[in-house]
Design an enzyme around this catalytic site. Sequence first.
Site, mmCIF file in Angstrom:
data_model
loop_
_atom_site.group_PDB
_atom_site.id
_atom_site.type_symbol
_atom_site.label_atom_id
_atom_site.label_comp_id
_atom_site.label_asym_id
_atom_site.label_seq_id
_atom_site.Cartn_x
_atom_site.Cartn_y
_atom_site.Cartn_z
ATOM 1 N N LYS A 67 69.529 105.608 31.876
ATOM 2 C CA LYS A 67 70.514 106.286 32.740
ATOM 3 C C LYS A 67 70.380 107.807 32.663
ATOM 4 C CE LYS A 67 73.762 102.443 32.113
ATOM 5 N NZ LYS A 67 74.947 101.965 31.390
ATOM 6 N N TYR A 243 79.401 105.154 25.310
ATOM 7 C CA TYR A 243 80.514 104.342 25.809
ATOM 8 C C TYR A 243 81.816 104.736 25.110
ATOM 9 C CZ TYR A 243 76.264 101.801 26.882
ATOM 10 O OH TYR A 243 75.007 101.484 27.277
#
Length: 309
Positions: A67, A243
């Site tokens: 990502k 996260y």
Amino acid sequence: MHDMQAILDDIATKVTALPDRGKVATYIPQLACVDPDQFGMTVALPDGTVYSSGDAQTLFSIQSISKVFTLTIALGKLGDALWRRVGREPSGDPFNSIVQLEMEHGKPRNPFINAGAIAVVDAIMMGHQPKETIAEILQFVRFIADDNSICMDDRVAKSELLTGDRNASLAHFMASFGHFKNPVDFVLGTYFHQCSIAMSCEQLARAALFLVSDGLNTSNGTRVVSAQRARRINSLMMMCGHYDGSGEFAFRVGLPGKSGVGGGIMAVAPGKASIAVWSPGLDHVGNSKLGTIALEMLAERTGWSVFGH
């Protein structure tokens, strides 16, 4: 100067002796078969010198670390217009959560949660076929790592496609708000392939070098992104790269980093070095358990934390 090889060997010896290695990701069947007893670590310096210990040449599925690379491509194509599609705030929710998307009208919190990364893929496709976009992503990763042998693992991509219902629901949900410009299936196919890129710690550490030196790949003298953009990518990794464990990682390690459920973590010590560590067992939020411990030890030994010694 630190004796980097001795430091890495010592860290590898210490962490591999730990009894609790975390749990291998099982929701993607191909990842469930990976031997959890592996550990590799590489430190790459701006001059191209590389130090490694353990299984640093073993290929693994980089998953969400990819990502960072698609974000870099998207910023190159769209610049700040990208932020109309995806936010820049930590999520505090699991990486595949749908709750926030509903409250925020289909705009993902940041580019590193799954919804945000899928939105980034939609942004870079620009009406092209998945095959073309997949080739473009792979070409970019090969370019920054200076290694044309880097490939995608088709078995992992197929495995993700078969178990990708949650990601598909995130994508359709965003599309329902009119946020998608390409067919959802095309975007998902591209996203699953992006996550299936296989790299070693050595390749990954080299790929991150442009983030160490203000956007410049010093080993071959090419500018990958502007200095300001490199700093912004690093700041997003610091805030959102792990996260709902991002705050904990910043607290313990103090370096911008991005983890993946394949057990890899790519970290950047700005101006000093890029680091890649891999150990397949994950902690309760989905980050490499031994990888995090190893990075914490490295930051302590070197004083590389961005928050000072």
